[in-house]
Design a protein around this motif. Structure first.
Motif: not given
Lengths: 327, 327
Positions: A42, A89, A92, B140-142, B162, B189-192
């Motif tokens: 996302l 995780l 979050e 806010i991103t992955t 977040v 990539a491993h968590g927002p």
């Protein structure tokens, strides 16, 4: 526009709805929050007073502004399938996903906050009363004396879990069972207990509400008054579910209930007594519907697909003009 | 009429409010949901279309119909202090207590479902934008690529959790910190991850909203632009908090925010930049206020006591006549 379905991979009931969405040409994205950071992602940017967000799932990228609706079916825990899952995780990821979706403007079946509230059995019983639905006399208590006094007034009682947990959540499924005469209520002091006057029923009713559409099914009790026949969820299925008409007072009450509860979907359980009165037992905002559709042929999955596809940010349920003061 | 305070025994901030309630002669019952089934109890009966319920705590029995308001401060987990605590007992007790209270008609500070929604940071940012409050550009991103692209446009960034966890919840307290130039964003990539354009601030603002009353405090940054001065919660306190006036656009925006969020209380954090603009950082619906009251002498505890004592089932916040279309 796209319909987003939040559910786990094994959910075959969702497949029943996807078939109808596909047939109507409505784009669908299925996402399991458990897949976040592994096969789902996302991204959302807040800048200059506006928001642009995207979800990635199943090899597709969806603009959040293009979401028509979100169907919360049986989503896995956020990021629970991550390589290194952790409570941090999960929190979050849950906040990021559900926080963005809450701000997207999409219609919900069901809104997560409304759904959370709707799980509270005492709140359900009070709302049902206020909406004019008959509720069997019920006591929720930690006072042994109150339980004894209630049993004196209503000698034929059943006991149920307060949290209304359902069989799909096996560790917490506790069947409704009868309270034997002369029961010792002292254990009530160790945990809240829900006692309810047993309805001597001639049928179980499952009313599935999808937006304004009400689809009721009836399962006759073969030996009415059989003291063993208490919880339809655990009874041997001898009779099938059959379609049945919804009495006007029930339709009005159920629509008022959904409006007050801000729910677009609800599976209502009633017990029909010897005089034909439908007694409200509970409303499960995420109740299963596959078994009813299989028995009755009622178009529940199609109704859900139609609700999810419909344009407009309308309220989940339009208020009936009559009885608006009942709730 | 009685005010119910749900909080743990150690909560001294609640004591500050109880002092004012006692002084005004308002009956108060303090209940920690953790005490359920040991020193606290409940009982509610639904019969003949109505509800009668009681809570027992601290040696008193309170009629739920006589509850004027419920203040959710720092409640313990339901039945967590039971002799044999379990997830099942916790769920049953939580559903019984909060389910009955939800149906009681009492005013909430804050409504539990509104409070749950209000914790979502992405939802907060979107709502603040819609209410006309300036929000620093935030991502806010992955997606590592999105983070790199954002950092290209806004080179001076901070990173935050977040979930907006606060120091009172130590295992999850993560300070806001600066992103060094040329940072490697592949771990996104491993968590927002929440990235935000750093506001070069000359002061921190804490605006405490109690119903319609807004109490703002300002803490000057001694060396504006100091790159080390990022998170006021973790900085050494050299300057005290001082009272400050609330700009009109902020007052309008905050009242609209509370109305949309259905909150009666909110602790808003802003960063004041060199031009005097207040940038919205977050709204903590259960934020502490004792430290501000101690520094500034602002009557926050008294305002809370007055809100809790006030009769009437009014909305938490009256809508301002202007700007009703902003949210």
């Amino acid at each position: 526009m796209t319909v987003l379905i939040l559910t786990c991979e094994e959910d075959v009931t969702a497949d029943m709805v996807v078939v109808h969405l596909n047939a109507s040409g409505m784009p669908v994205v299925r996402l399991d929050p458990a897949d976040l950071t592994v096969s789902a992602g996302l991204s959302g940017e807040f800048a200059h007073g506006s928001f642009r967000g995207h979800l990635a799932a199943g090899g597709r990228l969806v603009n959040l502004a293009a979401l028509r609706s979100v169907w919360v079916r049986r989503p896995g825990g956020a990021a629970s399938g991550a390589v290194h899952p952790s409570p941090w995780l999960a929190e979050e990821s849950s906040q990021a996903l559900y926080g963005m979706l809450r701000g997207s403007g999409a219609r919900w079946m069901n809104d997560p906050d409304a759904a959370h509230r709707a799980r509270h059995k005492p709140w359900q019983l009070r709302l049902a009363q206020r909406c004019g639905l008959p509720v069997p006399p019920t006591l929720i208590t930690t006072f042994p004396g109150a339980a004894r006094e209630f049993a004196g007034r209503y000698p034929d009682l059943v006991v149920k879990p307060v949290s209304g947990a359902h069989p799909q959540d096996p560790p917490r499924a506790v069947p409704t069972s009868r309270v034997p005469p002369g029961a010792d209520f002292s254990a009530v002091a160790h945990g809240p207990t829900l006692l309810q006057r047993r309805v001597v029923k001639r049928a179980d009713i499952r009313l599935t509400a999808v937006g304004k559409r009400l689809l009721a099914a009836r399962k006759a009790v073969l030996s009415p008054g059989d003291p063993e026949e208490v919880d339809v969820r655990f009874a041997a299925s001898r009779e099938p579910w059959r379609r049945t008409a919804v009495p006007r007072y029930v339709a009005d009450g159920v629509r008022a209930y959904l409006r007050e509860a801000r729910l677009a979907y609800g599976a209502f359980d009633f017990a029909e007594d010897g005089e034909g009165t439908w007694w409200f037992l509970e409303c499960n905002q995420s109740g299963q519907f596959g078994f009813v559709e299989v028995d009755t042929g009622q178009p529940i999955a199609r109704s859900i697909a139609e609700w999810l596809s419909r344009p407009g940010a309308e309220q989940p349920v339009a208020a009936p003009r009559t009885r608006t003061t009942a709730c």
